[in-house]
Write a protein that holds these residues in place. Structure first.
Motif, PDB file in Angstrom:
ATOM      1  N   UNK A  23      14.383   2.881  -4.600  1.00 46.85           N
ATOM      2  CA  UNK A  23      15.816   2.623  -4.744  1.00 46.85           C
ATOM      3  C   UNK A  23      16.098   1.124  -4.734  1.00 46.85           C
ATOM      4  N   UNK A  24      15.483   0.403  -3.796  1.00 44.99           N
ATOM      5  CA  UNK A  24      15.696  -1.045  -3.700  1.00 44.99           C
ATOM      6  C   UNK A  24      15.225  -1.752  -4.962  1.00 44.99           C
ATOM      7  N   UNK A  25      14.093  -1.319  -5.503  1.00 44.26           N
ATOM      8  CA  UNK A  25      13.604  -1.923  -6.743  1.00 44.26           C
ATOM      9  C   UNK A  25      14.630  -1.757  -7.865  1.00 44.26           C
ATOM     10  N   UNK A  26      15.242  -0.589  -7.929  1.00 44.77           N
ATOM     11  CA  UNK A  26      16.218  -0.310  -8.989  1.00 44.77           C
ATOM     12  C   UNK A  26      17.478  -1.167  -8.859  1.00 44.77           C
ATOM     13  N   UNK A  27      17.966  -1.380  -7.627  1.00 42.03           N
ATOM     14  CA  UNK A  27      19.231  -2.116  -7.489  1.00 42.03           C
ATOM     15  C   UNK A  27      19.042  -3.627  -7.620  1.00 42.03           C
ATOM     16  N   UNK A  61      20.302  -3.546  -1.421  1.00 38.63           N
ATOM     17  CA  UNK A  61      18.844  -3.539  -1.464  1.00 38.63           C
ATOM     18  C   UNK A  61      18.206  -4.016  -0.179  1.00 38.63           C
ATOM     19  N   UNK A  62      18.855  -4.959   0.502  1.00 43.02           N
ATOM     20  CA  UNK A  62      18.271  -5.513   1.720  1.00 43.02           C
ATOM     21  C   UNK A  62      18.296  -4.504   2.870  1.00 43.02           C
ATOM     22  N   UNK A  63      19.143  -3.497   2.769  1.00 47.31           N
ATOM     23  CA  UNK A  63      19.141  -2.382   3.717  1.00 47.31           C
ATOM     24  C   UNK A  63      17.746  -1.766   3.805  1.00 47.31           C
ATOM     25  N   UNK A  64      17.103  -1.620   2.670  1.00 53.26           N
ATOM     26  CA  UNK A  64      15.797  -0.960   2.608  1.00 53.26           C
ATOM     27  C   UNK A  64      14.734  -1.798   3.301  1.00 53.26           C
ATOM     28  N   UNK A  65      14.802  -3.111   3.115  1.00 50.31           N
ATOM     29  CA  UNK A  65      13.837  -3.982   3.779  1.00 50.31           C
ATOM     30  C   UNK A  65      13.889  -3.764   5.283  1.00 50.31           C
ATOM     31  N   UNK A  66      15.093  -3.710   5.836  1.00 52.75           N
ATOM     32  CA  UNK A  66      15.240  -3.496   7.262  1.00 52.75           C
ATOM     33  C   UNK A  66      14.677  -2.169   7.715  1.00 52.75           C
TER      34      UNK A  66
END
Length: 411
Positions: A389-393, A229-234
């Motif tokens: 996607x990040x919200x889901x994981x 999920x932290x991939x998306x933040x970046x």
């Protein structure tokens, strides 16, 4: 792993360490968050493309990510001050090389590799791990929020500072001034000298080898979901940091609103980071992270679909500022809850590596797809999809320590 316990008195809040770490975070996060202001004047003088600049910033983000677990492990073992002193040297050298790019390789090696490694050894991952070792579990989320807010303050301050330096001295001399600023870091870091494997953690957190810690982390589902999920933040924040000033010009809005927008993101990020520290201390961190990523997707969608104006830029910047680094305190706190603080620098650094791989793609794709399509819209919409996607994981992540049956039985 030893199962002995250590008796400790309840420590007070370590204000000197917190203040020192916050100043360093503001100083190390500020210049790299202002890189977008250097893009257009640098390209005008050198004739390079946005893809060239985007690649350098992508390399910077990737080096930040690759260096984070390594420097985190080094700080865990050898102490925080040594790593921060190294950060000052790397960061200052990188900015100086970027200021005099005799070829595109100076930009990539200086602004990309060295600045990225300088940030890796001097920003959130190192500072927050130091905080975690010197506060109690009840104080941890608030301390993380303060450290993250300090980085936001750096972003807020360096937006107008960098633009003012560029206007007054040109982009090259502005980078040299910021290079000199980085040499203050070792002085500010004096209260963190000797800060390695110490603080408030239990002995069961201490007596674990690096191999055991890595094996435990990569076998834990919640840790893997958090990392994904932290991939998306970046991806989201790096794309905006590097390309938002240019995007503002593309849609016909006065360039000064790019400065205002980045400064507003930094200002409201202070509020969001502090609030995140408080909220994460009281409520479910995985659910909180889920809501943050949903909020980002809604904000970007509204900004793209509604009429774009100076007002919409201001509103979007304020909203994104609230959500900007509010992911950092709960993310780092979850790693500490799962595994303790002994290897927080390394394990948190691995999560952050995922963040920076996302940053690499966000920055690089921003420039690459712009050169192909003549617009940033494909990357904006990709960021919206990734936010969902990040919200889901994050939703199924368990906010609890990793099971350690052998330790429990022995105790």
């Amino acid at each position: 792993m030893s199962t002995a316990t250590v008796s400790r008195s309840e420590p007070g809040f370590p204000w000197l360490i917190i203040a020192s770490g916050c100043l360093i975070t503001a100083l190390t996060f500020g210049p790299r968050s202002a890189m977008g202001f250097f893009q257009l004047p640098m390209l005008a003088d050198t004739g390079w493309s946005r893809a060239d600049f985007g690649l350098a910033m992508a390399i910077q983000n990737l080096m930040w990510g690759l260096g984070q677990p390594l420097f985190g492990a080094l700080a865990d073992k050898k102490g925080t001050w040594r790593v921060l002193a190294l950060s000052a040297i790397l960061y200052a050298t990188g900015l100086a090389m970027m200021a005099a790019p005799q070829s595109i390789w100076f930009l990539h090696a200086g602004g990309g590799v060295l600045v990225g490694l300088g940030v890796a050894s001097g920003s959130f991952g190192i500072i927050l791990a130091a905080f975690a070792r010197n506060v109690t579990a009840d104080q941890r989320s608030l301390a993380f929020g303060m450290g993250t807010a300090a980085g936001s303050a750096g972003m807020f301050l360096f937006a107008p500072i960098s633009q003012s330096l560029i206007d007054s001295f040109g982009w090259s001399d502005a980078l040299l001034v910021m290079s000199a600023m980085m040499l203050i870091v070792p002085v500010l870091a004096v209260p963190l000298r000797g800060n390695s494997s110490s603080g408030t953690q239990k002995q069961t957190d201490i007596d674990q080898s690096i191999a055991e810690a890595l094996r435990e982390a990569f076998g834990h589902q919640s840790y893997l979901l958090l990392t994904a999920g932290f991939f998306v933040c970046g991806f989201q924040v790096a794309f905006i940091t590097a390309h938002f000033p240019a995007y503002i010009g593309d849609i016909g809005i006065d360039a000064r609103y790019a400065v205002i927008g980045i400064a507003l993101i930094g200002f409201f990020n202070i509020i969001g980071s502090l609030a995140s520290g408080v909220i994460g201390q009281k409520y479910s961190k995985p659910i909180f992270l889920t809501l943050i990523y949903i909020g980002r997707s809604i904000a970007v969608t509204a900004f793209l679909l509604l009429p774009q104006s100076a007002t919409s830029v201001i509103i979007f910047s304020a909203v994104m500022g609230i959500l900007w680094l509010s992911t950092v305190p709960p993310t780092n706190a979850l790693v500490a809850i799962m595994f303790g603080t002994r290897y927080l620098g390394m394990l948190g650094g691995i999560v952050f590596l995922s963040h920076q791989i996302g940053s690499f793609l966000g920055v690089w794709l921003g420039g690459y797809l712009y050169d192909i399509f003549g617009t940033y819209d494909p990357v904006w919409w990709l960021g919206v999809a990734l936010g969902l996607f990040a919200a889901a994981v994050h939703w199924p992540i368990k906010e609890q320590p990793v099971p350690r049956p052998a330790l429990t039985a022995a105790e």
